[in-house]
Design a protein around this motif. Structure first.
Motif, PDB file in Angstrom:
ATOM      1  N   ASN A   1       8.200  -5.853 -11.959  1.00 15.87           N
ATOM      2  CA  ASN A   1       8.757  -4.504 -11.842  1.00 15.87           C
ATOM      3  C   ASN A   1      10.269  -4.630 -11.679  1.00 15.87           C
ATOM      4  O   ASN A   1      10.752  -5.167 -10.680  1.00 15.87           O
ATOM      5  CB  ASN A   1       8.145  -3.769 -10.661  1.00 15.87           C
ATOM      6  CG  ASN A   1       8.501  -2.292 -10.627  1.00 15.87           C
ATOM      7  OD1 ASN A   1       9.613  -1.905 -10.991  1.00 15.87           O
ATOM      8  ND2 ASN A   1       7.561  -1.458 -10.202  1.00 15.87           N
TER       9      ASN A   1
ATOM     10  N   PHE B   1       5.916   3.032 -10.652  1.00 19.90           N
ATOM     11  CA  PHE B   1       6.672   2.917  -9.404  1.00 19.90           C
ATOM     12  C   PHE B   1       8.144   2.683  -9.730  1.00 19.90           C
ATOM     13  O   PHE B   1       8.529   1.613 -10.203  1.00 19.90           O
ATOM     14  CB  PHE B   1       6.135   1.764  -8.548  1.00 19.90           C
ATOM     15  CG  PHE B   1       6.830   1.628  -7.222  1.00 19.90           C
ATOM     16  CD1 PHE B   1       6.535   2.488  -6.177  1.00 19.90           C
ATOM     17  CD2 PHE B   1       7.803   0.652  -7.018  1.00 19.90           C
ATOM     18  CE1 PHE B   1       7.179   2.368  -4.956  1.00 19.90           C
ATOM     19  CE2 PHE B   1       8.445   0.528  -5.808  1.00 19.90           C
ATOM     20  CZ  PHE B   1       8.132   1.395  -4.772  1.00 19.90           C
TER      21      PHE B   1
ATOM     22  N   ASP C   1      -4.238  -5.435  -4.290  1.00 15.56           N
ATOM     23  CA  ASP C   1      -3.450  -4.828  -5.363  1.00 15.56           C
ATOM     24  C   ASP C   1      -2.272  -4.089  -4.740  1.00 15.56           C
ATOM     25  O   ASP C   1      -2.309  -3.700  -3.569  1.00 15.56           O
ATOM     26  CB  ASP C   1      -4.306  -3.855  -6.179  1.00 15.56           C
ATOM     27  CG  ASP C   1      -5.384  -4.565  -6.981  1.00 15.56           C
ATOM     28  OD1 ASP C   1      -5.148  -5.732  -7.340  1.00 15.56           O
ATOM     29  OD2 ASP C   1      -6.444  -3.961  -7.207  1.00 15.56           O
ATOM     30  N   SER C   2      -1.230  -3.883  -5.518  1.00 11.08           N
ATOM     31  CA  SER C   2      -0.048  -3.221  -4.980  1.00 11.08           C
ATOM     32  C   SER C   2       0.460  -2.148  -5.918  1.00 11.08           C
ATOM     33  O   SER C   2       0.447  -2.310  -7.142  1.00 11.08           O
ATOM     34  CB  SER C   2       1.064  -4.236  -4.730  1.00 11.08           C
ATOM     35  OG  SER C   2       2.246  -3.580  -4.302  1.00 11.08           O
ATOM     36  N   LYS C   3       0.926  -1.062  -5.310  1.00 14.38           N
ATOM     37  CA  LYS C   3       1.498   0.030  -6.101  1.00 14.38           C
ATOM     38  C   LYS C   3       2.783  -0.396  -6.798  1.00 14.38           C
ATOM     39  O   LYS C   3       3.167   0.192  -7.807  1.00 14.38           O
ATOM     40  CB  LYS C   3       1.745   1.239  -5.203  1.00 14.38           C
ATOM     41  CG  LYS C   3       0.469   1.913  -4.705  1.00 14.38           C
ATOM     42  CD  LYS C   3       0.775   3.170  -3.925  1.00 14.38           C
ATOM     43  CE  LYS C   3      -0.506   3.867  -3.461  1.00 14.38           C
ATOM     44  NZ  LYS C   3      -1.343   4.318  -4.593  1.00 14.38           N
ATOM     45  N   ILE C   4       3.472  -1.417  -6.257  1.00 18.35           N
ATOM     46  CA  ILE C   4       4.718  -1.828  -6.903  1.00 18.35           C
ATOM     47  C   ILE C   4       4.454  -2.587  -8.204  1.00 18.35           C
ATOM     48  O   ILE C   4       5.376  -2.873  -8.956  1.00 18.35           O
ATOM     49  CB  ILE C   4       5.606  -2.680  -5.957  1.00 18.35           C
ATOM     50  CG1 ILE C   4       4.879  -3.962  -5.539  1.00 18.35           C
ATOM     51  CG2 ILE C   4       6.032  -1.885  -4.750  1.00 18.35           C
ATOM     52  CD1 ILE C   4       5.743  -4.878  -4.685  1.00 18.35           C
ATOM     53  N   SER C   5       3.191  -2.911  -8.456  1.00 19.59           N
ATOM     54  CA  SER C   5       2.850  -3.551  -9.730  1.00 19.59           C
ATOM     55  C   SER C   5       2.688  -2.519 -10.846  1.00 19.59           C
ATOM     56  O   SER C   5       2.615  -2.873 -12.023  1.00 19.59           O
ATOM     57  CB  SER C   5       1.557  -4.354  -9.591  1.00 19.59           C
ATOM     58  OG  SER C   5       0.443  -3.492  -9.348  1.00 19.59           O
ATOM     59  N   GLU C   6       2.627  -1.259 -10.467  1.00 19.85           N
ATOM     60  CA  GLU C   6       2.426  -0.196 -11.446  1.00 19.85           C
ATOM     61  C   GLU C   6       3.756   0.195 -12.085  1.00 19.85           C
ATOM     62  O   GLU C   6       4.778   0.312 -11.405  1.00 19.85           O
ATOM     63  CB  GLU C   6       1.778   1.020 -10.774  1.00 19.85           C
ATOM     64  CG  GLU C   6       0.431   0.692 -10.115  1.00 19.85           C
ATOM     65  CD  GLU C   6      -0.098   1.846  -9.281  1.00 19.85           C
ATOM     66  OE1 GLU C   6       0.580   2.910  -9.249  1.00 19.85           O
ATOM     67  OE2 GLU C   6      -1.161   1.686  -8.655  1.00 19.85           O
TER      68      GLU C   6
ATOM     69  N   SER D   1       6.733   3.312  -0.931  1.00 19.58           N
ATOM     70  CA  SER D   1       7.775   4.343  -0.926  1.00 19.58           C
ATOM     71  C   SER D   1       8.247   4.711   0.477  1.00 19.58           C
ATOM     72  O   SER D   1       9.213   5.467   0.626  1.00 19.58           O
ATOM     73  CB  SER D   1       7.266   5.603  -1.634  1.00 19.58           C
ATOM     74  OG  SER D   1       6.984   5.341  -2.992  1.00 19.58           O
TER      75      SER D   1
ATOM     76  N   LYS E   1       0.794  -1.229   0.000  1.00 17.94           N
ATOM     77  CA  LYS E   1       0.000   0.000   0.000  1.00 17.94           C
ATOM     78  C   LYS E   1       0.828   1.282   0.000  1.00 17.94           C
ATOM     79  O   LYS E   1       0.433   2.287  -0.610  1.00 17.94           O
ATOM     80  CB  LYS E   1      -0.936   0.009   1.214  1.00 17.94           C
ATOM     81  CG  LYS E   1      -1.968  -1.105   1.205  1.00 17.94           C
ATOM     82  CD  LYS E   1      -2.848  -1.044   2.441  1.00 17.94           C
ATOM     83  CE  LYS E   1      -3.905  -2.152   2.435  1.00 17.94           C
ATOM     84  NZ  LYS E   1      -4.758  -2.110   3.650  1.00 17.94           N
ATOM     85  N   LYS E   2       1.962   1.271   0.713  1.00 19.85           N
ATOM     86  CA  LYS E   2       2.790   2.474   0.837  1.00 19.85           C
ATOM     87  C   LYS E   2       4.263   2.112   0.610  1.00 19.85           C
ATOM     88  O   LYS E   2       5.117   2.350   1.461  1.00 19.85           O
ATOM     89  CB  LYS E   2       2.638   3.078   2.238  1.00 19.85           C
ATOM     90  CG  LYS E   2       1.233   3.512   2.609  1.00 19.85           C
ATOM     91  CD  LYS E   2       0.884   4.849   1.984  1.00 19.85           C
ATOM     92  CE  LYS E   2      -0.481   5.333   2.480  1.00 19.85           C
ATOM     93  NZ  LYS E   2      -0.836   6.644   1.892  1.00 19.85           N
TER      94      LYS E   2
END
Length: 296
Positions: A259, A219, A211-216, A188, A185-186
């Motif tokens: 990623n 990132f 879902d995860s931001k590191i999949s974007e 960074s 979720k966070k």
């Protein structure tokens, strides 16, 4: 009669001298004891959290040579379960050992041990399992604790101590669950994540569906993730789960994000169990997360 009296006086005088010498010796020994100094490993700090509505104790290890007025800055390693009677002392020792000049595995670092108040409350998100709600009525407020870390704790440490932008977090069991939630979720908030025996069984493994931001693709921060698990077996759940399998699934899930900026290491330690794994896992993680340059 005079001879006996004279002998008595000499004996009495000798006894008095002996008593005085004994008293002086005891006093000297007493002074020696009083000169003993306590062994200081770090400092105890504290922060008043508005988010948690309470004061939190921080155990801080400062590396050798740390000077508040110096220009040298240090990476920070945040440790969950960081009370003195939990993991602070042995993890600070590992950091110190690995930063010795003749070892040179880890850069000299500041260790911030976050003393525990309520692990269930701070390290878990809300569960749909009714039995766990009743068994752990304070559980489910990890969002507040994550906000505390990002909005209050990190700014406090960065303002008060000489830090770099390098931030690592270490946690085991429910602490590993929390770190996984932060990673998803966070991400960074930290550069390096050391996840040991994570309790991914919480809420019947629902974090796997997160879902995860590191999949974007957007990132970009270089992030390193170390996941360790021992021979730990079944989880304390109605639906059987296996700790080793869950930890491996987590590693595969992160790898599946594809990623290139996120590197994950999976470490199975069959000779360790849930009680013994922490120390060895963190030691192993340092070798993987801080690789030494290969000698030509």
């Amino acid at each position: 009669m005079k001879v006996k009296l004279h002998t008595y006086k000499i004996s009495l005088f000798t006894l008095l001298i002996f008593c005085q010498l004994t008293t002086l010796g005891q006093a000297k020994n007493q002074k020696t004891v009083n000169r003993d100094k306590p062994f200081v490993l770090g400092v105890i700090d504290e922060i008043q959290s508005k988010t948690l509505a309470e004061k939190r104790i921080l155990n801080i290890y400062l590396p050798e040579g740390y000077q508040p007025n110096d220009t040298t800055r240090y990476p920070v390693i945040y440790l969950l379960d960081g009370s003195a009677d939990e993991d602070f002392i042995h993890i600070a020792g590992l950091v110190q050992f690995n930063s010795f000049e003749w070892v040179n595995q880890v850069p000299k670092s500041i260790v911030v041990g976050i003393a525990t108040v309520d692990r269930r409350r701070d390290f878990t998100f809300p569960t749909t399992i009714e039995a766990d709600r009743k068994k752990f009525p304070t559980a489910g407020y990890s969002d507040r604790f994550i906000a505390f870390i990002g909005n209050e704790l990190q700014p406090y440490i960065e303002k008060k101590y000489k830090t770099t932008s390098s931030k690592t977090i270490i946690g085991q069991s429910l602490g590993g669950l929390l770190i996984t939630e932060i990673l998803f979720k966070k991400p960074s908030l930290f550069n390096k994540y050391i996840i040991v025996s994570p309790s991914l069984w919480w809420d019947n493994g629902s974090l796997f569906n997160q879902d995860s931001k590191i999949s974007e693709s957007a990132f970009h921060p270089q992030t390193r993730v170390y996941i360790a698990v021992g021979k730990e077996g079944l989880t304390p759940t109605e639906i059987p789960r296996v700790m080793e399998v869950d930890a491996n699934l987590l590693a595969e899930k992160i790898k599946g994000f594809n990623n290139q900026n996120v590197k994950v290491y999976f470490d199975f330690l069959p000779q360790e169990d849930h009680a013994t794994i922490m120390h060895q896992a963190v030691s192993n993680s340092f070798k993987l997360l801080y690789p030494k340059p290969k000698k030509e």
